[in-house]
Design an enzyme around this catalytic site. Structure first.
Site, PDB file in Angstrom:
ATOM      1  N   LYS A   1       0.872  -1.184   0.000  1.00 10.13           N
ATOM      2  CA  LYS A   1       0.000   0.000   0.000  1.00 10.13           C
ATOM      3  C   LYS A   1       0.902   1.224   0.000  1.00 10.13           C
ATOM      4  O   LYS A   1       1.374   1.686   1.038  1.00 10.13           O
ATOM      5  CB  LYS A   1      -0.872  -0.032   1.258  1.00 10.13           C
ATOM      6  CG  LYS A   1      -2.231   0.648   1.136  1.00 10.13           C
ATOM      7  CD  LYS A   1      -2.199   2.106   0.746  1.00 10.13           C
ATOM      8  CE  LYS A   1      -1.861   3.055   1.843  1.00 10.13           C
ATOM      9  NZ  LYS A   1      -1.609   4.434   1.384  1.00 10.13           N
TER      10      LYS A   1
ATOM     11  N   GLU B   1       9.361   1.756  10.956  1.00  9.41           N
ATOM     12  CA  GLU B   1      10.495   2.665  10.774  1.00  9.41           C
ATOM     13  C   GLU B   1       9.928   4.060  10.553  1.00  9.41           C
ATOM     14  O   GLU B   1       9.196   4.298   9.593  1.00  9.41           O
ATOM     15  CB  GLU B   1      11.389   2.209   9.613  1.00  9.41           C
ATOM     16  CG  GLU B   1      12.149   0.920   9.930  1.00  9.41           C
ATOM     17  CD  GLU B   1      12.973   0.960  11.225  1.00  9.41           C
ATOM     18  OE1 GLU B   1      13.394   2.057  11.655  1.00  9.41           O
ATOM     19  OE2 GLU B   1      13.168  -0.109  11.837  1.00  9.41           O
TER      20      GLU B   1
ATOM     21  N   CYS C   1      14.161  10.862   5.972  1.00  9.47           N
ATOM     22  CA  CYS C   1      14.081  10.562   7.403  1.00  9.47           C
ATOM     23  C   CYS C   1      15.455  10.716   8.044  1.00  9.47           C
ATOM     24  O   CYS C   1      15.560  10.920   9.249  1.00  9.47           O
ATOM     25  CB  CYS C   1      13.539   9.154   7.619  1.00  9.47           C
ATOM     26  SG  CYS C   1      14.490   7.897   6.759  1.00  9.47           S
TER      27      CYS C   1
ATOM     28  N   GLU D   1      10.468  16.645  14.131  1.00  7.93           N
ATOM     29  CA  GLU D   1      10.970  16.311  12.797  1.00  7.93           C
ATOM     30  C   GLU D   1      10.631  17.469  11.867  1.00  7.93           C
ATOM     31  O   GLU D   1       9.479  17.879  11.774  1.00  7.93           O
ATOM     32  CB  GLU D   1      10.312  15.027  12.284  1.00  7.93           C
ATOM     33  CG  GLU D   1      10.794  14.665  10.889  1.00  7.93           C
ATOM     34  CD  GLU D   1      10.291  13.310  10.404  1.00  7.93           C
ATOM     35  OE1 GLU D   1       9.089  13.036  10.506  1.00  7.93           O
ATOM     36  OE2 GLU D   1      11.133  12.526   9.907  1.00  7.93           O
TER      37      GLU D   1
END
Ligand code: NAD
Length: 481
Positions: A179, A254, A288, A382
């Site tokens: 997906k 993750e 990331c 982040e």
């Protein structure tokens, strides 16, 4: 420009794939970051999730009996085909999510490496033999596939991440439901078609194109899917972990990062600025593993900031298809608003902002922030944009404490010529990967990758041979004669 767009004509309607056939229902337009119409997308419904799981379960019976080296050969052939279609895949990536064609080409190269590496793993799958307490008894353990696995992937590496999950899942003998993120589903669909043309039987890899809240959630909750490997935000990861915990499905998460680079006085300010600029501004900061925090000692602080700001100002912002662009757009105007808010908050907290001046959304100018208070919001969040906060610290010990103060723990690096400082850093920093005189971004396909703390559930690593641990379960076998 038009020739670049012509390359995507074969995916003008992106649809999911179940059992080797296109699936989907209502269509909607897919716009790239700058608003260009790049494709139409046919959205899967809940019934397609059930059909995909049924097809996968059927196909997995024969696939798991296919010798592992032969399964690996399919991946190896796909790697060759992908290399031949590098430009087409790179263009699709650039149009859908905005990274520059150069960066997208590098992503295709990584995907080729993942397919090659995991193709070869087909020859290396092995079990274990144990010592026996009795004669005429042999005890071994073998690694078996889990069955049907669900892979849920983000938009920021829309080819490399599917490839690094599909590779170990398939070579281990599982069937897959993939997906991909709805912002950039094209590379996943193209990859599934490419694997079929490399010899993957229909139904072994199925792709569901749809949004996370409905189709993604249905995949996570489906009792016919034995494990979920998810890469994406920490917030969504937490929700997925709760559902998988409830139904006792294996889950790999993750997640986000807030990666730091420490620069000590003995480093060269120009090469340090080069490395940090690559990690912080490359891929428009939407990795990331991007560097968003720099902790430097007093002797290098001013020369480092000067060199870093010079690099931020010199980078050319432009559309990903523009060959002269160094930094592409953020993925959307919503992403722009989020990054702008993080920077505005830092400025309100007292930070000084350095850069070339505001760019029109969804472009965001490479930005350096200095004079931050120790508890600045940006140091705990982040960023996912081309922004780096530089903080002066008195010592290596204080730098390590600051690196570890983050809720995230994905990657950290140190720039120094001191062997003992480098050794202390690699010993004391809590992160899944630590690097010396390296960018925080970038990793080799044969090396385990994953985070700690809010960057991962840290149960299983991805990439490298250990990636097979998630996709296999060991069976102990006692044989007496
Ligand atoms: P996201 O969490 O919004 O979405 C990721 C995927 O999850 C998408 O396919 C989305 O459709 C799906 N999803 C959303 N809600 C869901 C739900 N309730 N149930 C099931 N699936 C759902 O993340 P994103 O914006 O696509 O990607 C950016 C994030 O990914 C950043 O936080 C980045 O750090 C992270 N990331 C991590 C790594 C890593 O290896 N640690 C690598 C790349 C990106």
């Amino acid at each position: 420009m038009s020739s670049v767009r012509d390359l995507t004509s074969n995916i003008s309607v992106i649809a999911g794939r179940v059992n080797g056939n296109r699936v989907g229902g209502s269509t909607r337009m897919l716009h790239g970051p700058t608003g260009d119409l790049v494709a139409h997308v046919s959205l899967c419904g809940i019934q397609d999730v059930d059909a995909a799981v049924d097809a996968a379960a059927d196909a997995q019976h024969a696939w798991r009996r296919t010798p592992a080296p032969r399964r690996g050969e399919v991946l190896s052939r796909a790697a060759v085909l992908l290399a031949q279609r590098r430009a087409e895949f790179a263009t699709t990536i650039t149009l859908e999510e905005g990274k520059t064609l150069r960066e997208a080409g590098a992503e295709v190269d990584r995907a080729i490496d993942y397919l090659s590496f995991f193709g070869a793993e087909g020859w290396r799958l092995a079990g274990q033999e144990f010592a026996n307490l009795e004669p005429n008894l042999r005890i071994t353990s073998r690694r078996e596939p889990l069955g049907v696995v669900g892979l849920i992937t983000p938009w920021n590496f829309p080819l490399a991440i599917p490839a690094w999950k599909i590779g170990p899942a398939l070579v281990a003998g599982n069937a897959v439901i993939l997906k991909p993120a709805l912002e950039a589903p094209g590379p996943s669909v193209l990859l599934a078609e490419l694997l079929e043309s490399a010899g993957l039987p229909p139904g072994v890899l199925n792709v569901l194109v749809g949004d996370g809240g409905t189709i993604g959630a249905a995949v996570v909750a489906h009792p016919g899917i034995h494990a979920i490997s998810f890469t994406g935000s920490t917030e969504v990861g937490r929700r997925i972990a709760a559902v998988c915990g409830q139904r006792m499905a294996r889950v790999q998460l993750e997640l986000g990062g807030s990666n730091a680079t420490v620069v000590l006085d003995d480093a060269d300010p120009d090469s340090a600025a080069d490395l940090i600029a690559r990690s912080a501004f490359g891929l428009t900061g939407q990795a990331c593993t991007a560097t968003s925090r720099v902790y430097c000692t007093p002797g290098i602080a001013s020369s480092l900031v000067e060199a870093l700001v010079a690099r931020a100002r010199s980078l050319r912002i432009g559309d990903g298809t523009d060959p002269s662009a160094d930094v592409g757009p953020l993925v959307s105007t919503a992403a722009h608003a989020r990054v702008a808010d993080i920077v505005d908050t830092a400025v309100r907290e007292g930070a000084v902002r350095h850069g070339r001046g505001a760019a029109a959304p969804p472009f965001f100018e490479p930005t350096v922030l200095t004079s931050l208070p120790p508890d600045a919001h940006i140091l705990q969040t982040e960023v996912f944009g081309p922004v780096v906060a530089v903080v002066e610290v008195p010592s290596l010990e204080e730098a390590i404490a600051c690196v570890n103060a983050s809720r995230y723990g994905l990657v950290a690096s140190i720039l120094t010529n001191s062997l003992s400082a480098a050794q202390t850093f690699t010993d004391e920093v809590r992160a899944g990967t630590v690097k010396v005189n390296e960018t925080t971004t970038g990793n080799q396909p044969n090396v385990p990758f994953g985070g700690l703390k809010d960057s991962s559930n840290a149960a299983f690593k991805e990439q490298g041979s250990v990636a097979l641990d998630f996709y296999t379960v060991s069976k102990s076998v006692y044989v007496r004669w």
